[in-house]
Design a protein around this motif. Structure first.
Motif, mmCIF file in Angstrom:
data_model
loop_
_atom_site.group_PDB
_atom_site.id
_atom_site.type_symbol
_atom_site.label_atom_id
_atom_site.label_comp_id
_atom_site.label_asym_id
_atom_site.label_seq_id
_atom_site.Cartn_x
_atom_site.Cartn_y
_atom_site.Cartn_z
ATOM 1 N N GLY A 186 0.826 -1.214 0.000
ATOM 2 C CA GLY A 186 0.000 0.000 0.000
ATOM 3 C C GLY A 186 0.856 1.258 0.000
ATOM 4 N N GLU A 187 0.599 2.133 0.977
ATOM 5 C CA GLU A 187 1.296 3.425 1.063
ATOM 6 C C GLU A 187 2.634 3.342 1.814
ATOM 7 N N ALA A 188 2.935 2.179 2.336
ATOM 8 C CA ALA A 188 4.162 2.051 3.156
ATOM 9 C C ALA A 188 5.416 2.219 2.292
ATOM 10 N N THR A 189 6.520 2.542 2.977
ATOM 11 C CA THR A 189 7.807 2.696 2.293
ATOM 12 C C THR A 189 8.553 1.368 2.309
ATOM 13 N N VAL A 190 9.226 1.051 1.196
ATOM 14 C CA VAL A 190 10.098 -0.132 1.180
ATOM 15 C C VAL A 190 11.542 0.368 1.091
ATOM 16 N N ALA A 191 12.322 0.103 2.150
ATOM 17 C CA ALA A 191 13.727 0.546 2.176
ATOM 18 C C ALA A 191 14.633 -0.654 1.922
ATOM 19 N N THR A 192 15.664 -0.425 1.124
ATOM 20 C CA THR A 192 16.629 -1.503 0.852
ATOM 21 C C THR A 192 17.940 -1.161 1.587
ATOM 22 N N SER A 193 18.972 -2.001 1.384
ATOM 23 C CA SER A 193 20.175 -1.798 2.191
ATOM 24 C C SER A 193 21.243 -1.006 1.429
ATOM 25 N N LYS A 194 22.092 -0.336 2.217
ATOM 26 C CA LYS A 194 23.131 0.513 1.613
ATOM 27 C C LYS A 194 24.291 -0.313 1.084
ATOM 28 N N LEU A 195 24.497 -1.496 1.632
ATOM 29 C CA LEU A 195 25.689 -2.283 1.261
ATOM 30 C C LEU A 195 25.458 -3.207 0.077
ATOM 31 N N ASP A 197 24.944 -3.040 -3.067
ATOM 32 C CA ASP A 197 25.678 -2.887 -4.329
ATOM 33 C C ASP A 197 27.171 -2.669 -4.123
ATOM 34 N N LYS A 198 27.647 -2.865 -2.913
ATOM 35 C CA LYS A 198 29.061 -2.586 -2.620
ATOM 36 C C LYS A 198 29.895 -3.863 -2.530
ATOM 37 N N ARG A 199 29.354 -4.963 -2.962
ATOM 38 C CA ARG A 199 30.067 -6.237 -2.785
ATOM 39 C C ARG A 199 31.337 -6.315 -3.628
ATOM 40 N N GLY A 200 31.301 -5.728 -4.797
ATOM 41 C CA GLY A 200 32.494 -5.739 -5.652
ATOM 42 C C GLY A 200 32.747 -7.106 -6.255
ATOM 43 N N PRO A 201 33.834 -7.194 -7.022
ATOM 44 C CA PRO A 201 34.100 -8.440 -7.753
ATOM 45 C C PRO A 201 34.681 -9.533 -6.856
ATOM 46 N N LEU A 202 34.657 -10.735 -7.412
ATOM 47 C CA LEU A 202 35.193 -11.922 -6.734
ATOM 48 C C LEU A 202 36.623 -11.712 -6.235
ATOM 49 N N SER A 203 37.408 -10.965 -7.023
ATOM 50 C CA SER A 203 38.823 -10.798 -6.677
ATOM 51 C C SER A 203 39.012 -10.083 -5.337
ATOM 52 N N GLY A 204 37.990 -9.411 -4.862
ATOM 53 C CA GLY A 204 38.080 -8.721 -3.580
ATOM 54 C C GLY A 204 38.089 -9.669 -2.389
ATOM 55 N N TRP A 205 37.700 -10.904 -2.600
ATOM 56 C CA TRP A 205 37.631 -11.821 -1.451
ATOM 57 C C TRP A 205 37.969 -13.266 -1.791
ATOM 58 N N VAL A 206 38.300 -13.535 -3.059
ATOM 59 C CA VAL A 206 38.683 -14.892 -3.444
ATOM 60 C C VAL A 206 40.092 -14.884 -4.004
ATOM 61 N N ARG A 207 40.931 -15.780 -3.530
ATOM 62 C CA ARG A 207 42.243 -16.008 -4.156
ATOM 63 C C ARG A 207 42.360 -17.488 -4.430
#
Ligand SMILES: Cc1cc2nc3c(=O)[nH]c(=O)nc-3n(C[C@H](O)[C@H](O)[C@H](O)COP(=O)(O)O)c2cc1C
Length: 212
Positions: A186-195, A197-207
């Motif tokens: 209805g009229e309620a707000t739907v808020a999503t999270s700030k993080l 889209d900040k996950r970045g590519p695989l190389s940021g956490w996989v070696r």
């Protein structure tokens, strides 16, 4: 084909907070079906919870987590009980949720009072990890069923007062307050999270490691 569906659901799951200062109407039929809650039980877990969490308890499953499930009506009543003390977004979500799951994990009892929330042991790390996997299973099941969901730290829902109100044993630790919302907001707000889209590519956490 099955893998495609699963991958799609995993990617689709996202934080959605449905916020309203006006409570949505609630019927006691609005809650999560057992078939969704049962998905959580299929999470991997390494060790049974400590016997102190099982003996003489109504919920004596060996898994190191517990879920306390409130339907929409109970969410509204909880909001009414807490709103004098809390003006956070938690109240706006208790106003709209079809269901709240207070997800706890079961730390091994500690002898040393100076250890903080729980003892930093391998066993506790694994209990906590298993409980996190159980929560994710439930969120994925909800997503696949078209149910908006949100994993919250809980705010006031972490307090001893709320534990007592909901009959949650004090030796359990809140891992998250899981909100489940209707599609039609209805009229309620739907808020999503700030993080999100900040996950970045695989190389940021996989070696990839090769051993010579
Ligand atoms: C243990 C845990 C606690 C969280 N607590 C909060 C919270 O209190 N407030 C909040 O806005 N988001 C909370 N989140 C949601 C994250 O912010 C969110 O998952 C993250 O930003 C990634 O976005 P996504 O879920 O849409 O992919 C929590 C997530 C986890 C795993």
């Amino acid at each position: 084909m099955r893998a495609d569906v699963l991958c799609e659901v995993i990617r689709e799951r996202c934080t959605e907070k449905v916020l309203s200062s006006e409570p949505f109407p609630a019927s006691s039929e609005t809650t999560l079906a057992d078939r969704l809650l049962e998905l959580a039980a299929w999470a991997p877990f390494h060790r049974p919870a400590d016997a102190s969490h099982l003996e003489g308890r109504e919920q004596s499953g060996i898994m190191p987590w517990r879920f306390y499930v409130l339907d929409a009506e109970s969410c509204r009543k909880l909001r009414s009980r807490l709103i004098e003390k809390d003006s956070s977004k938690i109240m706006e979500m208790l106003a709209t949720a079809d269901c709240l799951v207070q997800a706890t994990w079961l730390p091994n009892p500690s002898q040393d009072k100076g250890e903080g929330l729980f003892a930093a042991t391998l066993e506790n790390m694994e209990h906590l990890a298993a409980a996190g996997a159980a929560v994710q299973n439930l969120l994925l099941g909800a997503t696949a069923s078209g149910i908006r969901n949100y994993w919250s730290s809980g705010g006031i829902l972490r307090t001893p007062e709320v534990f007592e109100l909901l009959g949650i044993p004090s030796g359990e630790l809140l891992l998250g307050s899981l909100f489940f919302f209707p599609q039609d907001v209805g009229e309620a707000t739907v808020a999503t999270s700030k993080l999100r889209d900040k996950r970045g590519p695989l190389s940021g956490w996989v070696r990839r490691v090769s051993v010579q």
